[in-house]
Design a protein around this motif. Structure first.
Motif, mmCIF file in Angstrom:
data_model
loop_
_atom_site.group_PDB
_atom_site.id
_atom_site.type_symbol
_atom_site.label_atom_id
_atom_site.label_comp_id
_atom_site.label_asym_id
_atom_site.label_seq_id
_atom_site.Cartn_x
_atom_site.Cartn_y
_atom_site.Cartn_z
ATOM 1 N N LYS A 92 0.825 -1.208 0.000
ATOM 2 C CA LYS A 92 0.000 0.000 0.000
ATOM 3 C C LYS A 92 0.861 1.260 0.000
ATOM 4 O O LYS A 92 1.894 1.329 0.670
ATOM 5 C CB LYS A 92 -0.922 -0.015 1.214
ATOM 6 C CG LYS A 92 -1.922 1.138 1.259
ATOM 7 C CD LYS A 92 -2.802 1.027 2.509
ATOM 8 C CE LYS A 92 -3.764 2.207 2.601
ATOM 9 N NZ LYS A 92 -4.596 2.126 3.830
ATOM 10 N N LEU A 93 0.414 2.273 -0.737
ATOM 11 C CA LEU A 93 1.089 3.564 -0.827
ATOM 12 C C LEU A 93 0.120 4.654 -0.389
ATOM 13 O O LEU A 93 -1.037 4.668 -0.820
ATOM 14 C CB LEU A 93 1.558 3.813 -2.267
ATOM 15 C CG LEU A 93 2.188 5.175 -2.596
ATOM 16 C CD1 LEU A 93 3.483 5.379 -1.808
ATOM 17 C CD2 LEU A 93 2.460 5.274 -4.098
ATOM 18 N N ALA A 94 0.580 5.595 0.465
ATOM 19 C CA ALA A 94 -0.329 6.615 0.986
ATOM 20 C C ALA A 94 0.390 7.952 1.148
ATOM 21 O O ALA A 94 1.616 8.018 1.243
ATOM 22 C CB ALA A 94 -0.916 6.172 2.329
ATOM 23 N N TYR A 95 -0.447 9.001 1.183
ATOM 24 C CA TYR A 95 0.060 10.351 1.447
ATOM 25 C C TYR A 95 -0.774 10.959 2.568
ATOM 26 O O TYR A 95 -2.003 10.838 2.571
ATOM 27 C CB TYR A 95 -0.050 11.218 0.184
ATOM 28 C CG TYR A 95 0.257 12.675 0.428
ATOM 29 C CD1 TYR A 95 1.561 13.098 0.639
ATOM 30 C CD2 TYR A 95 -0.768 13.634 0.447
ATOM 31 C CE1 TYR A 95 1.845 14.434 0.869
ATOM 32 C CE2 TYR A 95 -0.488 14.978 0.673
ATOM 33 C CZ TYR A 95 0.820 15.369 0.891
ATOM 34 O OH TYR A 95 1.104 16.689 1.116
ATOM 35 N N PRO A 96 -0.135 11.629 3.548
ATOM 36 C CA PRO A 96 -0.891 12.194 4.687
ATOM 37 C C PRO A 96 -1.638 13.458 4.301
ATOM 38 O O PRO A 96 -1.149 14.580 4.472
ATOM 39 C CB PRO A 96 0.206 12.478 5.723
ATOM 40 C CG PRO A 96 1.448 12.698 4.913
ATOM 41 C CD PRO A 96 1.325 11.791 3.723
#
Length: 707
Positions: free
Chosen positions: A324-328
């Motif tokens: 999984k890849l995420a940005y805050p």
């Protein structure tokens, strides 16, 4: 240390000085006392010109002076920290402020000052500089690899048990790396030189701190030990004290060492890329900025949409597979969420690779964020930032991949437009050579000098980014015998090694002649011929305030053709030109000194460069060169004037013969600008068809508003 120069143990006379000595200058208990005891501190007492040369008698005199204030020989012995006997006469002792005042009033005491604190600021770099077994040049062979030249290192110390200092490995240590990255042969530049290690810094209060009393003692003892090159990977905070101020331990100690013929090489500092941050700016010091070399660490990042990019990292763990890849994301009303705002409370990051943006390079900041986000369960970090070759060293199995802002924005677009964004990060590889270009490091402190803008600083640059260095097992970040380190403290030892080679080739050259040879023969492009850029905001073409003469080039410095030489009298004229009073100069010199009635010009200091910080009217300056090449030779002047600046040189032809090896010339400088400008850059080169003796020129036009 990044300077794994070898020692041989077949010359017992010199071994008294070297690694087995490892001077621990002030013990840590005494050092800590100076910081935490409000009633007692360490003071440095300067006694002026030595009245006797006998070291034992000098030490006795120092104890007698101290006993007059403390009341007894026993108290004097307990309070004495150091006795300075070789470079100058003086001592360091623990005392109260009132006692320091009393001792300053005694006859024979020139000055009493409080102790000051300073801060601490490989397998590919020598190939990059064309100083390895692949480049067995005539001059490298003739130098005997610096055989028996003594290099004094002032730093946090070395780990003598390291194989980088073991004769069992010969003059090099083959097949070494950092967990498989940067595989190659670890070696120094002057592998037959000797090392005298002077421990002047301690890991206290969260960093490497170095006391002025220790630094002065190291200079003092190094003169006694026969050291020929001193390498100082230390700098003060900006602003530091002027060089004629006795509180500037590096400048004062270096002045006395250079007067004895010792070349002093210092780190420029790690406060870049802002201008006027360069440290160790005295003209008798060879000041070194940091560049990258032609090595990179590409790391494959593949997104779930099959788009693949090459970031930079030091990731030696296993392939992550797609995760999984995420940005805050944050509300527009909140402060933007960047890398430094990540914490271990960000539980949303569990089993996720996090993308973040950072706007400023600060040593340790991203590593701290990576450590925090990992505690929250994250599996990796992608950092979008202004491009820099200095890499973050996170835990080996936790990827911290650096990408540019534009790449970061493309990754962010993918995250925001995908229902289930994923990423796969592969282990880092090592790439040497083209198409990797040389850059001046983001952190490397820049000129012009805020102390003396008319003296070009830094003088030179050398590799100081991602240098594979031997490390001590006590280093909390060390998980192997070698680690990658960056800083001007990595660059300075490279130049110190080259100075040792030059000392071996030309034992009669002064420190100024050696500096001239290095500055005037440097690469202005990288070794492959490409222009050099300086990292910053924004990135730009490098100029003399970034790298002085350029990237150090031993093979040309060994045979420079001409040198600009100086000695103690020249430095005294400089101090007078700077406006220091006779008392301050006399204290530094330890001899009564009077400046001439007419104040000399800094512009006439015989530097291998020309820097005019305020050109208000047509100006003339003088330089003198000495021929160190073929006796019968002629050199022609080639001028590349800075934009809008007129320059004429007289004479334009210098003809040397066996009876005339030194010639002076004048340089006339005027401006066509009608407004005050920034700095423009050019060069003056003397050439005989074989040698090119290049002096960088920096000129700023200033039109006075008030007459």
């Amino acid at each position: 240390m990044s300077f794994p120069t070898q020692m041989k143990d077949n010359h017992t006379a010199l071994l008294l000085v070297f690694m087995s000595l490892l001077i621990s200058l002030v013990n840590i208990e005494n050092y800590l006392l100076t910081a935490v005891d409000a009633k007692s501190n360490v003071y440095i007492i300067h006694m002026g010109k030595k009245q006797r040369e006998d070291a034992k008698l000098l030490k006795k005199t120092h104890h007698e002076v101290l006993a007059k204030v403390l009341g007894s020989k026993e108290e004097s012995a307990r309070a004495m920290v150091y006795s300075y006997k070789h470079g100058f006469s003086g001592f360091a002792a623990k005392m109260t402020e009132s006692q320091a005042q009393k001792i300053s009033e005694l006859p024979g005491v020139a000055l009493v000052i409080p102790n000051e604190l300073y801060k601490v600021q490989t397998t590919r770099s020598w190939d990059y500089l064309q100083l390895s077994s692949r480049y067995q040049t005539h001059f490298l062979q003739k130098s005997k690899l610096g055989e028996d030249v003594i290099i004094g290192l002032f730093d946090t110390g070395i780990w003598p048990e390291s194989e980088a200092f073991s004769d069992k490995a010969g003059s090099s240590v083959a097949d070494r790396s950092y967990n498989g990255l940067g595989v190659g042969t670890v070696r120094g530049g002057a592998t037959q030189a000797r090392i005298a290690m002077y421990k002047v810094c301690w890991s206290v209060f969260g960093g490497g701190l170095c006391a002025g009393a220790d630094i002065l003692k190291a200079f003092d003892v190094s003169v006694r030990d026969g050291v020929e090159v001193v390498s100082v990977s230390i700098a003060a905070d900006v602003p530091s004290y002027p060089e004629a101020d006795q509180r500037n331990a590096i400048a004062v100690g270096a002045f006395h060492a250079v007067a004895k013929g010792v070349a002093v090489v210092c780190a420029a500092g790690n406060s870049g890329p802002s201008p006027q941050t360069v440290q160790n700016t005295s003209p008798w010091i060879l000041t070194v900025g940091a560049s990258s070399d032609d090595r990179s660490f590409p790391t494959r990042v593949k997104l779930g949409n099959n788009w693949t990019i090459a970031g930079q990292a030091m990731f030696t763990g296993s392939d992550t597979g797609f995760i999984k890849l995420a940005y805050p994301e944050v509300s527009d009303l909140k402060y933007p969420c960047d890398c430094k705002s990540l914490t271990e409370e960000d539980t949303w990051a569990k089993k996720t690779v996090v993308l973040c943006f950072t706007t400023a390079f600060r040593e340790g900041s991203v590593e701290e964020s990576a450590s925090s986000i990992r505690k929250a369960g994250a599996l990796g970090l992608i950092v979008a930032e202004n491009p820099t070759r200095s890499l973050y060293v996170c835990d080996d199995d936790f990827p911290c991949v650096q990408v540019s802002y534009d790449i970061g924005m493309k990754i962010l677009y993918y995250i925001r437009s995908s229902r289930s964004p994923k990423v796969r990060i592969s282990p880092t590889k090592t790439h040497d050579g083209r198409p990797v270009s040389t850059k001046l490091a983001y952190f490397s402190s820049r000129g012009p000098s805020y102390v003396a803008p008319g003296v070009l600083k830094p003088d030179i640059a050398a590799p100081g980014v991602n240098i594979l260095s031997a490390v001590s097992p006590s280093d909390p970040k060390a998980n192997s015998a070698f680690a990658f380190m960056s800083g001007t403290s990595m660059a300075a030892p490279h130049v110190s090694g080259i100075v040792a080679l030059l000392k071996s080739l030309h034992p009669d050259w002064s420190p100024a002649a050696i500096k001239s040879a290095i500055v005037t023969t440097a690469w202005n492009t990288d070794p492959s011929g490409e222009l050099i850029f300086a990292e910053g905001e924004p990135m730009k073409l490098a100029d003399p305030f970034d790298f002085g003469g350029g990237i150090v080039n031993f093979n040309r410095a060994a045979d420079p053709g001409l040198v600009y030489d100086m000695g103690t009298e020249d430095y005294l004229h400089y101090l007078c030109a700077m406006g220091y009073n006779n008392s301050a100069i006399s204290q530094l010199r330890e001899h009564p000194t009077s400046c001439p009635t007419k104040r000399p010009s800094v512009l006439d200091l015989n530097l291998p460069s020309i820097t005019i910080p305020s050109l208000t009217k047509p100006t003339k300056l003088t330089r003198t060169v000495r021929n160190v090449g073929h006796a019968n030779s002629s050199y022609k002047a080639v001028v590349k004037p800075p934009q809008g600046i007129r320059i004429s040189v007289r004479p334009r032809l210098l003809t040397f013969n066996a009876t005339n090896n030194t010639i002076s010339f004048t340089v006339a400088v005027s401006s066509t600008h009608r407004v005050t400008t920034g700095y423009y850059f050019g060069s003056l080169t003397w050439t005989d068809g074989v040698h090119t003796v290049n002096s960088p020129i920096s000129v700023r036009t200033e039109i006075p508003i008030l007459s």
